[in-house]
Scaffold this active site. Sequence first.
Site, short mmCIF file in Angstrom:
data_model
loop_
_atom_site.label_atom_id
_atom_site.label_comp_id
_atom_site.label_asym_id
_atom_site.label_seq_id
_atom_site.Cartn_x
_atom_site.Cartn_y
_atom_site.Cartn_z
N ASP A 107 8.00 0.81 -4.75
CA ASP A 107 7.11 -0.30 -4.07
C ASP A 107 7.63 -1.72 -4.44
OD1 ASP A 107 4.28 -1.35 -3.16
OD2 ASP A 107 4.38 -2.00 -5.15
N GLU B 192 10.54 0.30 -0.15
CA GLU B 192 9.74 -0.70 0.74
C GLU B 192 10.38 -1.91 0.19
OE1 GLU B 192 5.33 -2.80 0.77
OE2 GLU B 192 6.35 -2.36 -1.36
#
Length: 734
Positions: free
Chosen positions: A409, A462
């Site tokens: 993330d 990401e």
Amino acid sequence: MADADSNDLLPPGAATALERAEVGDPYALLGPHRAGDNYVLRAWLPRAQRVEVREPGAGGWKPLQEVQLPGLFAGPIDESSGYLLRIHWPGGAVQETEDPYSFGLLLGELDLHLIAEGSHRELGRCLGAQVMRVNGVDGVRFACWAPNARRVSVIGDFNGWDARRHPMRKRIEAGVWELFIPRLASGALYKYDILGPHGPLPQKADPVALQAEPPPRTASVVAPRKLHDWQDAEWMERRAQRQSPQAPISIYEVHAASWRRSGGQSPSWHELAEQLVPYVAEQGFSHIELLPVMAHPFGGSWGYQPLGLFAPHAAYGTPGDFAAFIDRCHNAGIGVLLDWVPAHFPTDPHGLAHFDGTALYEHQDPREGFHQDWNTLIYNLGRREVHGFLLASALHWLEQYHIDGLRVDAVASMLYRDYSRREGEWIPNRYGGRENLEAIDFLRHLSDVVHERCPGALLVAEESTAWPGVTRPTRDGGLGFDYKWNMGWMHDTLEYIAHDPVHRSWHHDKITFGLVYAFSERFVLPLSHDEVVHGKRSLIGRMPGDRWQRFANLRAYLSFMWAHPGKKLLFMGGELAQEREWNHDSQLDWDALRDPLHQGVQRLVRDLNRLYTTVPALHQADCDGAGFRWLVGDDRVNSVYAFYRAGYGATPPLLAVYNFTPVPRHRYRIGAPRAGAWREIFNSDAAVYGGGNVGNCGVVRAAAPPSHGQPFSLELTLPPLGAIFLITESDAPA
């Protein structure tokens, strides 16, 4: 208190320190100590009424005397190990146990050396609470990294949460505190009570706990030694092949708490195994991606502010329950990816923040250590122990839980020191630049370690910027990820499809631009949870027009995604055409499936997954420009697009044609690489999906003249707001 032998007594300052829970070296005061030819035993047991000792081979119990202060018991013994204590507590409770302070050093020199240099890859089996047998005695070994603490105690339901009872020994060479508590078993609740350099700290959960209490409670839990009996050998053997760039990877992104609820409660891992796994298999997805399931204190963070990087979130069940869920997925032919958050952590007082009274896991300077957008702290990746802590966390999920990959993330926030900061709010790197060199080193090291130790496992970034080489191997200067989320494709295409069709000709390149860079990285096309919250509306909610047009738009858009190069990711509810935004406190709108239009989108996604899996041209060259060619990319007047996908070798090509206006197009000519019969194998306007059945009646023939750079051409009927896929008749799937 009875008169005591001088050997039994402690210096007055030491006794006071015991009473105040300020002893940093309890083994210097407690346990057996040489006194002439024998030993004197001291046991510090506040609130105990009396204490007896029985030595090896002795027939009975002999009392220890209470000396100096209430709870301090002492007396002579012959041996320094193997003795038992019998403790009489208020209310008549009697406890028999070995003395924690009779055991020698616990952690080996190699463990300590590896911890100190940040290269211990199995911290989950070293630090934290480990159920084990020491010198033939069952119990739990606790170990905690807190190098700047003056005293660390284990507290729990087993000692009345009294910091005086179980102070730990410091292994100075690594800054690790350790203690073995005999006869303690799995299921016990515990925390660490820490005396920092400047005074007492809030009670802390264990950073390396393998199990945690369900929120809002915050204690750690001693986990069982055995996690699960795995039955997924066949899956693990073939995993690398199933997850290669040439494989069909279609991901169903799930927030476990809000997929389906019963009585308003979050589902358990057992319920998800029984309901989610067969649903995902029926829908044809190859993978489930779970929003973070690491222990987190606040459900509203969706797991993106975790504190337990080694423990599954307890609201869904035990670690063993989670492992059984993964096993069930694998036996159903479904891979599991986890969102993993090494970029930041929350400031909750029971967590990592100021853990030992200093900025231990985080940076001291808020210009480096505080994330303004999320009110979180940023890991100090330049500290080798923190670097090693995060690497060990990643490996823990991959190795102990057989996870098939980690989606990392907020990588962009890690790569840039000035991420979301104004001038003067950040500190340049040692060369004066904005790149976060320590984070870059960490991400490259993560890639190298994961791919060495966990063959076939995936790392997905990401990463929302144009950072070069995210999926390039580290040996070539890249970050070493296997895939990167294509955020640009997602933003551009969602913007396009939200426009009224009458305006789409002015935004034609929003669809075509993604192919300019589609093969610069290995991409996943994400329609993720972030796109259906915070006022962005649901996917169907973005679609313009009347009700029929909105559903037709969504069907055409999903069809474009599934034929576009790149692996696929769809957040739960997208396949239902859920009208409202996702709400993490509720469940998906399953009742929508009573409506045939919603059913049609669900069936369309299932059929797209089937085609993506069974037609090699749609997946083999997902990451290779040789597998894609535009046929029509410039017809902005009609908002028509056409391309073909090809695989490797003799794989037959597939033609994908799109009409993003509500007007049917008849006798629209498209170039074709082969003459003869072409079968329409998919039409998003089919009645089974809720469409009007405008199409090509199954088969059309390609012949002269040539068109669009191809030797042959087809005359097609293009459905309104629709997509069609065609393949040569002899190659069409059954």
